[in-house]
Every structure is written in C-alpha cells, then in structure tokens.
Motif scaffolding. Sequence first.
Motif, PDB file in Angstrom:
ATOM      1  N   TRP A  83      38.018 -32.071  38.155  1.00  0.00           N
ATOM      2  CA  TRP A  83      37.484 -32.776  36.760  1.00  0.00           C
ATOM      3  C   TRP A  83      36.580 -33.921  37.029  1.00  0.00           C
ATOM      4  CZ3 TRP A  83      36.867 -30.405  32.103  1.00  0.00           C
ATOM      5  CH2 TRP A  83      37.515 -29.498  31.945  1.00  0.00           C
ATOM      6  N   HIS A  84      35.591 -34.232  36.561  1.00  0.00           N
ATOM      7  CA  HIS A  84      34.710 -35.173  36.716  1.00  0.00           C
ATOM      8  C   HIS A  84      33.515 -35.511  35.726  1.00  0.00           C
ATOM      9  CE1 HIS A  84      32.527 -32.474  38.983  1.00  0.00           C
ATOM     10  NE2 HIS A  84      31.213 -33.115  38.621  1.00  0.00           N
ATOM     11  N   ALA A  85      33.002 -36.307  35.632  1.00  0.00           N
ATOM     12  CA  ALA A  85      31.548 -36.613  35.029  1.00  0.00           C
ATOM     13  C   ALA A  85      30.683 -37.399  35.873  1.00  0.00           C
ATOM     14  CB  ALA A  85      31.788 -37.300  33.602  1.00  0.00           C
ATOM     15  N   HIS A  86      29.014 -37.156  35.606  1.00  0.00           N
ATOM     16  CA  HIS A  86      28.278 -38.214  36.130  1.00  0.00           C
ATOM     17  C   HIS A  86      27.869 -38.918  35.029  1.00  0.00           C
ATOM     18  CE1 HIS A  86      28.515 -35.098  39.541  1.00  0.00           C
ATOM     19  NE2 HIS A  86      28.336 -34.334  38.462  1.00  0.00           N
ATOM     20  N   GLY A 118      27.512 -13.900  41.203  1.00  0.00           N
ATOM     21  CA  GLY A 118      29.016 -13.869  40.793  1.00  0.00           C
ATOM     22  C   GLY A 118      29.109 -14.558  39.116  1.00  0.00           C
ATOM     23  N   THR A 119      30.219 -14.958  38.731  1.00  0.00           N
ATOM     24  CA  THR A 119      30.538 -15.617  37.398  1.00  0.00           C
ATOM     25  C   THR A 119      31.206 -16.832  37.613  1.00  0.00           C
ATOM     26  OG1 THR A 119      30.709 -13.371  36.503  1.00  0.00           O
ATOM     27  CG2 THR A 119      31.468 -14.900  35.310  1.00  0.00           C
ATOM     28  N   LEU A 120      30.534 -17.667  36.849  1.00  0.00           N
ATOM     29  CA  LEU A 120      31.056 -19.320  36.846  1.00  0.00           C
ATOM     30  C   LEU A 120      31.671 -19.731  35.628  1.00  0.00           C
ATOM     31  CD1 LEU A 120      30.904 -22.051  38.359  1.00  0.00           C
ATOM     32  CD2 LEU A 120      28.723 -22.485  37.379  1.00  0.00           C
ATOM     33  N   TYR A 121      32.860 -19.848  35.599  1.00  0.00           N
ATOM     34  CA  TYR A 121      33.328 -20.755  34.337  1.00  0.00           C
ATOM     35  C   TYR A 121      33.250 -22.127  34.453  1.00  0.00           C
ATOM     36  CZ  TYR A 121      35.141 -15.606  34.284  1.00  0.00           C
ATOM     37  OH  TYR A 121      35.328 -14.498  34.303  1.00  0.00           O
ATOM     38  N   MET A 122      32.391 -22.644  33.568  1.00  0.00           N
ATOM     39  CA  MET A 122      32.157 -23.994  33.355  1.00  0.00           C
ATOM     40  C   MET A 122      33.186 -24.616  32.240  1.00  0.00           C
ATOM     41  SD  MET A 122      30.812 -26.769  34.745  1.00  0.00           S
ATOM     42  CE  MET A 122      29.128 -26.120  35.712  1.00  0.00           C
ATOM     43  N   ASP A 151      36.796 -29.278  25.902  1.00  0.00           N
ATOM     44  CA  ASP A 151      37.026 -28.464  24.564  1.00  0.00           C
ATOM     45  C   ASP A 151      36.857 -26.953  24.599  1.00  0.00           C
ATOM     46  OD1 ASP A 151      34.261 -28.451  24.835  1.00  0.00           O
ATOM     47  OD2 ASP A 151      34.000 -29.076  22.846  1.00  0.00           O
ATOM     48  N   ARG A 152      36.256 -26.407  25.753  1.00  0.00           N
ATOM     49  CA  ARG A 152      35.961 -24.897  25.871  1.00  0.00           C
ATOM     50  C   ARG A 152      35.554 -24.641  27.191  1.00  0.00           C
ATOM     51  NH1 ARG A 152      31.250 -27.045  24.552  1.00  0.00           N
ATOM     52  NH2 ARG A 152      29.142 -25.939  25.249  1.00  0.00           N
ATOM     53  N   THR A 153      35.405 -23.319  27.515  1.00  0.00           N
ATOM     54  CA  THR A 153      34.864 -22.954  28.584  1.00  0.00           C
ATOM     55  C   THR A 153      33.470 -22.107  28.311  1.00  0.00           C
ATOM     56  OG1 THR A 153      36.924 -22.911  29.777  1.00  0.00           O
ATOM     57  CG2 THR A 153      35.300 -21.587  30.801  1.00  0.00           C
ATOM     58  N   GLU A 154      32.381 -22.459  29.110  1.00  0.00           N
ATOM     59  CA  GLU A 154      31.118 -21.554  29.043  1.00  0.00           C
ATOM     60  C   GLU A 154      31.314 -20.756  30.269  1.00  0.00           C
ATOM     61  OE1 GLU A 154      28.431 -21.426  27.063  1.00  0.00           O
ATOM     62  OE2 GLU A 154      29.316 -22.600  25.655  1.00  0.00           O
ATOM     63  N   HIS A 185      33.560 -32.179  33.352  1.00  0.00           N
ATOM     64  CA  HIS A 185      33.161 -30.568  33.535  1.00  0.00           C
ATOM     65  C   HIS A 185      34.127 -30.556  34.731  1.00  0.00           C
ATOM     66  CE1 HIS A 185      30.191 -32.649  35.457  1.00  0.00           C
ATOM     67  NE2 HIS A 185      29.876 -31.710  36.367  1.00  0.00           N
ATOM     68  N   CYS A 186      34.499 -29.148  34.743  1.00  0.00           N
ATOM     69  CA  CYS A 186      35.063 -28.767  36.101  1.00  0.00           C
ATOM     70  C   CYS A 186      34.880 -27.159  36.287  1.00  0.00           C
ATOM     71  CB  CYS A 186      36.700 -28.871  35.844  1.00  0.00           C
ATOM     72  SG  CYS A 186      37.705 -28.311  37.305  1.00  0.00           S
TER      73      CYS A 186
END
Lengths: 121, 121
Positions: free
Chosen positions: B41-44, B56-60, B64-67, B83-84
């Motif tokens: 978990w981090h932010a820029h 493949g499939t990335l879960y961002m 508050d949610r996952t895209e 984000h993570c």
Amino acid sequence: MKTINLQEKQSKFNKQWHPHQIAVVDNMQVLLAKLKGDFVWHAHENEDELFQVLKGTLYMQFRDRTEIVKEGEIIVVPKGVEHCPRTENDEVVEVLLFEKLSTSHTGNVIDKKTQTEYPKI
Amino acid sequence: MKTINLQEKQSKFNKQWHPHQIAVVDNMQVLLAKLKGDFVWHAHENEDELFQVLKGTLYMQFRDRTEIVKEGEIIVVPKGVEHCPRTENDEVVEVLLFEKLSTSHTGNVIDKKTQTEYPKI
C-alpha cells in the motif's frame, strides 16, 4: 480511477487521423486514433511522441528510413524529428498515443488533416 | 527511434515487482513489470501513474474498492491516492507502466519490495 477498455473506446469513433483523449497522466495525455493512408510530414519541436500499435501495421516514415510497427509494439518519435505515419493496403490501423497536452497534432505544419481539438471519450 | 516489441522486452527478465525501463518520453518513462501476489500500500504524492495490462488480470485495490483491469485495459492512479496492486491465483500479470522519471517505486513507503533503480532493457 476507473478501468478503461481500449477496444471499447476505439469503438466510439470512426473518423481517421482524429485523436480522441481517453486519459491524462500529469502533463501528458493518452489518445486513441485510427489511421489509414498517408498522414502529413511534420515534427514536434519540443515534445516526444509515443505510438503503440493496438491493431494492424503502422509504417513510421522518417526522412532516412521507415520503421515497421506491428500490434504489440511501440515507437517513440523524439522531439524535432520529422516523421510521417502511413498505413498500407487500405488497412485501418488503431494506435494509442502518449504525448504532452501541449503537443500540436501536425507540429508547425497546417494541413487539411490537422485537428486542433481532441474529443474526450 | 527503433520499434520496441513489448513481449520481446518482457522475455528479458523474470523478477517480479521490479520494473524495467524500455523508453523515455519527455519527462516520463515507459516501464514493464511482472506482478504476482500482493504489492505494498502506497501513494505517489506528486505523480499520476498509468497501468496497462498486457497479460492477465490486475486487481487494483483502493481503500474504498478494487478495480479489475484485464488485458487491453488501462487505469490511471491519480497522485496522492493510496493503492495496492494485487494478482490472484498465482497468476503472473504483465503490465506496462507510464509515469514520471521522478516517481518513487513505493512512494513514501519503504518495503522489501522497493526498487530504487529500474534496469534499462
């Protein structure tokens, strides 16, 4: 922060040589475009420009050679370098562009293909 | 000004969570990375970050949610947003990243996964 599907966005327009903006990343933008035939020889004096081919084969002409860019490939055109994208055999080539928000469509050349605004889709 | 094949570049490394630089566009860079499992978990604070899924499939995950981001899709994480990235079922997900040259790998978080240099390939 929503997922953007590139093919779904490409389906939203048909006009060729007319980039559409799908995202902004800092001072740069992600554009989608459909290319067919020959564009216009031009350079961007102050901005690099990235092309990623999503569908088809792009022929990126430089004054001294042509680079062939296929699906899944990218090419970066450095600032100041004259270039002219071209497609062959009436193929409509779909590309993703990554460039500064300030980048002019045809650099310092004005042509009938020149777009001054990119619709946001 | 040479064509860059994304899959050929991805074949040059196997290390996960270790971006490799394949191109520079003005003050931004194009990175390729292989992701598996959970990141950090981090932010820029000052930079947006674009992810494009090549395989493949990335879960961002956001707080508050996952895209869900599949092959052929992109997502832009705005500056300052925690984000993570995560993958599922032991899948190795291949991504293209587009971000400023100044962007730190894990923002203001230091973790064992943190990379301070991105090899150029």
